[in-house]
Design a protein around this motif. Structure first.
Motif, mmCIF file in Angstrom:
data_model
loop_
_atom_site.group_PDB
_atom_site.id
_atom_site.type_symbol
_atom_site.label_atom_id
_atom_site.label_comp_id
_atom_site.label_asym_id
_atom_site.label_seq_id
_atom_site.Cartn_x
_atom_site.Cartn_y
_atom_site.Cartn_z
ATOM 1 N N SER A 4 0.877 -1.173 -0.215
ATOM 2 C CA SER A 4 -0.016 0.052 0.004
ATOM 3 C C SER A 4 0.879 1.267 0.099
ATOM 4 C CB SER A 4 -1.067 0.017 1.138
ATOM 5 O OG SER A 4 -1.806 -1.071 0.967
ATOM 6 N N TYR A 5 2.003 1.323 0.617
ATOM 7 C CA TYR A 5 3.152 2.207 0.692
ATOM 8 C C TYR A 5 3.529 2.565 -0.866
ATOM 9 C CZ TYR A 5 7.150 4.929 1.399
ATOM 10 O OH TYR A 5 8.276 5.890 1.334
ATOM 11 N N PHE A 6 3.890 1.385 -1.251
ATOM 12 C CA PHE A 6 4.415 1.682 -2.655
ATOM 13 C C PHE A 6 3.320 2.183 -3.645
ATOM 14 C CE2 PHE A 6 6.950 -2.656 -2.126
ATOM 15 C CZ PHE A 6 7.671 -2.220 -1.406
ATOM 16 N N GLU A 7 2.114 1.830 -3.459
ATOM 17 C CA GLU A 7 1.027 2.498 -4.157
ATOM 18 C C GLU A 7 1.065 3.928 -3.778
ATOM 19 O OE1 GLU A 7 -3.593 1.430 -5.578
ATOM 20 O OE2 GLU A 7 -2.937 0.967 -3.561
ATOM 21 N N VAL A 8 0.926 4.502 -2.660
ATOM 22 C CA VAL A 8 1.216 5.967 -2.428
ATOM 23 C C VAL A 8 2.246 6.615 -2.917
ATOM 24 C CG1 VAL A 8 1.161 7.464 -0.458
ATOM 25 C CG2 VAL A 8 -0.063 5.537 -0.193
ATOM 26 N N ALA A 9 3.397 5.937 -2.750
ATOM 27 C CA ALA A 9 4.540 6.552 -3.560
ATOM 28 C C ALA A 9 4.585 6.656 -5.291
ATOM 29 C CB ALA A 9 5.948 5.704 -3.295
ATOM 30 N N LYS A 10 3.982 5.765 -5.761
ATOM 31 C CA LYS A 10 3.676 5.589 -7.031
ATOM 32 C C LYS A 10 2.790 6.719 -7.450
ATOM 33 C CE LYS A 10 0.813 3.187 -10.446
ATOM 34 N NZ LYS A 10 0.302 1.960 -10.647
ATOM 35 N N ASN A 11 1.597 6.888 -6.435
ATOM 36 C CA ASN A 11 0.678 7.935 -6.924
ATOM 37 C C ASN A 11 1.157 9.459 -6.696
ATOM 38 O OD1 ASN A 11 -1.265 6.044 -7.676
ATOM 39 N ND2 ASN A 11 -2.183 6.252 -5.429
ATOM 40 N N LEU A 12 1.955 9.371 -5.558
ATOM 41 C CA LEU A 12 2.612 10.792 -5.479
ATOM 42 C C LEU A 12 3.829 11.049 -6.620
ATOM 43 C CD1 LEU A 12 3.431 10.479 -1.657
ATOM 44 C CD2 LEU A 12 1.759 12.004 -2.851
ATOM 45 N N ALA A 13 4.248 10.160 -7.086
ATOM 46 C CA ALA A 13 5.044 10.311 -8.328
ATOM 47 C C ALA A 13 4.332 10.712 -9.812
ATOM 48 C CB ALA A 13 6.298 9.231 -8.342
ATOM 49 N N GLY A 14 3.343 9.927 -9.813
ATOM 50 C CA GLY A 14 2.397 9.984 -10.943
ATOM 51 C C GLY A 14 3.302 9.211 -12.158
ATOM 52 N N LEU A 15 3.743 8.216 -11.721
ATOM 53 C CA LEU A 15 4.511 7.495 -12.674
ATOM 54 C C LEU A 15 4.796 5.922 -12.199
ATOM 55 C CD1 LEU A 15 6.441 7.909 -15.271
ATOM 56 C CD2 LEU A 15 8.497 7.997 -13.654
ATOM 57 N N ARG A 16 4.200 5.099 -12.953
ATOM 58 C CA ARG A 16 4.258 3.540 -12.752
ATOM 59 C C ARG A 16 5.746 2.940 -12.639
ATOM 60 N NH1 ARG A 16 5.712 0.275 -16.815
ATOM 61 N NH2 ARG A 16 5.445 0.691 -18.870
ATOM 62 N N PHE A 17 5.757 2.320 -11.680
ATOM 63 C CA PHE A 17 7.147 1.385 -11.565
ATOM 64 C C PHE A 17 7.614 0.896 -12.841
ATOM 65 C CE2 PHE A 17 5.382 1.049 -7.063
ATOM 66 C CZ PHE A 17 6.185 2.348 -6.642
ATOM 67 N N GLY A 18 8.924 1.084 -13.284
ATOM 68 C CA GLY A 18 9.302 0.157 -14.368
ATOM 69 C C GLY A 18 9.194 1.307 -15.683
ATOM 70 N N ARG A 19 8.380 2.318 -15.711
ATOM 71 C CA ARG A 19 8.263 3.250 -16.884
ATOM 72 C C ARG A 19 9.792 3.992 -17.410
ATOM 73 N NH1 ARG A 19 4.358 6.351 -19.009
ATOM 74 N NH2 ARG A 19 3.279 4.532 -18.977
ATOM 75 N N LEU A 20 10.372 4.115 -16.744
ATOM 76 C CA LEU A 20 11.917 4.634 -17.023
ATOM 77 C C LEU A 20 13.131 3.842 -17.171
ATOM 78 C CD1 LEU A 20 11.967 7.802 -14.456
ATOM 79 C CD2 LEU A 20 11.121 7.623 -16.857
ATOM 80 N N THR A 21 12.650 2.329 -16.913
ATOM 81 C CA THR A 21 13.726 1.552 -16.837
ATOM 82 C C THR A 21 13.377 0.140 -17.720
ATOM 83 O OG1 THR A 21 13.008 0.510 -14.588
ATOM 84 C CG2 THR A 21 14.690 2.050 -14.645
ATOM 85 N N GLN A 22 12.375 -0.406 -17.962
ATOM 86 C CA GLN A 22 11.822 -1.546 -18.441
ATOM 87 C C GLN A 22 12.578 -1.575 -19.878
ATOM 88 O OE1 GLN A 22 7.815 -2.573 -18.678
ATOM 89 N NE2 GLN A 22 8.187 -4.361 -19.677
ATOM 90 N N ARG A 23 12.274 -0.767 -20.816
ATOM 91 C CA ARG A 23 12.978 -0.700 -22.170
ATOM 92 C C ARG A 23 14.479 -0.521 -22.307
ATOM 93 N NH1 ARG A 23 8.718 -3.230 -24.159
ATOM 94 N NH2 ARG A 23 6.696 -2.063 -23.971
#
Length: 274
Positions: free
Chosen positions: A168-187
């Protein structure tokens, strides 16, 4: 896995070291959202669940209870264990006593349903070597004393069921950043692996299409969340065991001590206390 893989904890519980999930038996009280997923991952990792307790009875089978089949049965029969056949297993037993799960002769008992399920009135009936608290407060303070005197190791709820609020904390952090995890690194990760495989091939290493598909995968959001969850929980278990050894206290007291110390140190560092 993390708690019982620690030699000190396993030895205190009378479990073999090194400990492994496939070498142990489990009993679970409650096959709801907490108990079901605990059972799912235990079975997935080779553990044998011999007893499951639900609201109207207890299912036992020394050969192992098919958790997925039982979950489907509960869903189709209003949450009742009555009539469950466990694939026609001849060693299956279904009794009408929901509390019978607490006295199952297993290595690990997981109360995952009710607060105050294990009390001074029934704690002596517990035959498990370990009680892993998946529910909130399933062991009363009085029962805690009884279990400790009997040599039963209790893995505290403060750590055991913290995975949900961690994510749930991860979800809060994601929402505050406005960016899903992996968006900047996956490709970028996929491209780096592709370059590595190409380099290996240029030096004569054979890479099959199957291996290529398996390896050229960047971490998506699910992978990031699972990795963060595992890292957080492993660190919490490790610190709890370390503090318990340093202070000579139970895992429960060590977990409380660590939590309170963190709050106090944070308040002090921010100039809020004293």
């Amino acid at each position: 896995r993390e708690f019982l893989s620690n030699k000190t904890v396993a030895t205190a519980a009378g479990l073999p070291t090194p400990w492994s999930i496939p070498a142990s038996t489990f009993a679970i009280q409650g096959l709801g959202n907490v108990g079901y997923w605990a059972a799912h991952f235990i079975a997935k990792n080779g553990g044998r669940i011999t007893t499951v307790g639900e609201r109207d009875g207890t299912v036992s089978d020394p050969a192992g209870v098919d958790v997925e089949a039982l979950k489907l049965h509960l869903t189709n029969n209003g949450g009742s264990v009555v009539g469950f056949a466990n694939g026609g297993s001849p060693s299956l037993s279904v009794v009408a006593d929901p509390a019978a799960v607490l006295s199952a002769d297993v290595d690990v008992l997981i109360p995952a349903a009710l607060e105050g399920a294990i009390t001074t009135a029934n704690a002596k009936a517990v035959r498990a070597k370990v009680v892993a608290e998946a529910a909130n407060g399933p062991v009363t303070a009085g029962a805690d004393v009884v279990l400790a005197a009997a040599g039963v190791v209790v893995l505290p709820d403060l750590v055991m069921n913290a995975g949900g609020v961690t994510v749930s904390y991860f979800e809060v952090a994601k929402n505050l950043a406005g960016l899903r995890f992996g968006r900047l690194t996956q490709r970028a990760e996929e491209a780096a692996m592709a370059n590595l495989l190409a380099t290996l091939q240029s030096h004569g290493v054979t890479i099959t299409d199957r291996d290529r598909r398996r390896l050229i995968i960047g971490a998506d959001e699910r992978a990031h969340v699972y990795s963060g969850l595992e890292d957080s929980m492993c660190a919490a278990c490790g610190e709890t065991v370390k503090v318990a050894a340093e202070l000579g206290v139970s895992l429960r007291i060590a977990a409380y001590f660590t939590a309170i110390r963190r709050v106090a140190e944070t308040f002090e560092s921010r100039g809020l206390w004293p």
